[in-house]
Design an enzyme around this catalytic site. Sequence first.
Site, PDB file in Angstrom:
ATOM      1  N   ASP A  57      51.907  10.012 -69.176  1.00 30.81           N
ATOM      2  CA  ASP A  57      51.698   8.632 -69.615  1.00 30.81           C
ATOM      3  C   ASP A  57      50.350   8.463 -70.308  1.00 30.81           C
ATOM      4  O   ASP A  57      49.434   9.273 -70.144  1.00 30.81           O
ATOM      5  CB  ASP A  57      51.722   7.679 -68.412  1.00 30.81           C
ATOM      6  CG  ASP A  57      53.103   7.511 -67.813  1.00 30.81           C
ATOM      7  OD1 ASP A  57      54.029   8.214 -68.238  1.00 30.81           O
ATOM      8  OD2 ASP A  57      53.241   6.679 -66.895  1.00 30.81           O
ATOM      9  N   HIS A 210      49.229  12.138 -66.172  1.00 31.33           N
ATOM     10  CA  HIS A 210      48.501  11.461 -67.247  1.00 31.33           C
ATOM     11  C   HIS A 210      47.744  12.496 -68.076  1.00 31.33           C
ATOM     12  O   HIS A 210      46.913  13.235 -67.537  1.00 31.33           O
ATOM     13  CB  HIS A 210      47.539  10.418 -66.677  1.00 31.33           C
ATOM     14  CG  HIS A 210      48.241   9.282 -66.009  1.00 31.33           C
ATOM     15  ND1 HIS A 210      48.753   9.373 -64.727  1.00 31.33           N
ATOM     16  CD2 HIS A 210      48.545   8.033 -66.451  1.00 31.33           C
ATOM     17  CE1 HIS A 210      49.340   8.227 -64.408  1.00 31.33           C
ATOM     18  NE2 HIS A 210      49.228   7.402 -65.433  1.00 31.33           N
TER      19      HIS A 210
END
Length: 260
Positions: A57, A210
Amino acid sequence: TIEMYFSSFLPAFLAFSGIVTASAIPSPFLESRQSSPAAGVVYSKCSKPGVFALAFDDGPGQYTEELIKTLNAAGAKATFFFTGTLYGCIYNRAAAVKAAYSSGHQVASHTWTHPQTLDSMSVSQLTIEMRKLETALVNIIGVKPTYMRPPYLKTGGNVPTAMRNLGYRMITDSVDSQDWNGLSVSASEQKFRSAGPSTPDGKGHISLLHETYANTVRDLVPRLIKWAKENNLKMVTVAECLGDANGAYAKGNGGGAQTC
């Protein structure tokens, strides 16, 4: 419909004729429909065993291209849930987006601005969030995504309705690395090892990672690649892990000023 008539009539006809005596033959039309992920529906795990979906993400960011090189060297495919403006304007990192796409990784949506209040937004507001990123991605890679992961995994409110209207499958996760929460690389790795190579019902994991953290890109990802290979897991895109390898993109409309 013709296929519904076919699927209900054929087994009875064959059984009556003595050609088969087993249970009804499943319709290939209906199987195809059932296996394809639906827009506006939340998926937290893969639909089959033996696979592992690395999913990142918040990019594109400063480590995206470095991460892509690591994945490519390992023969791994991953999914990038990109935003439009969270870590700078996406047009300023167009090379990273193109590198992900051209390498066969899945480019997906994480909204334009990464709002904290996604589940309290109107359908109109949600549509603007998604359309802005769609336009940018069409301008950069020529297609728009059909998969998204909502910021903070917020799937309530008007989110399902808006995503169904826009044709997006909604992705969450089955293993959260918690790299966003300051967890050490070793502790993050242990979360995957503790979860095992599959979910309790034998399906592959969809991860939450991430790409915006150096430790995740440079230390955790190589460890997870090693873990996946130790467990004979094929590292695939989210779309492929859901049996939808050819459904990750759709035609879209670009144009406009290529700025944020």
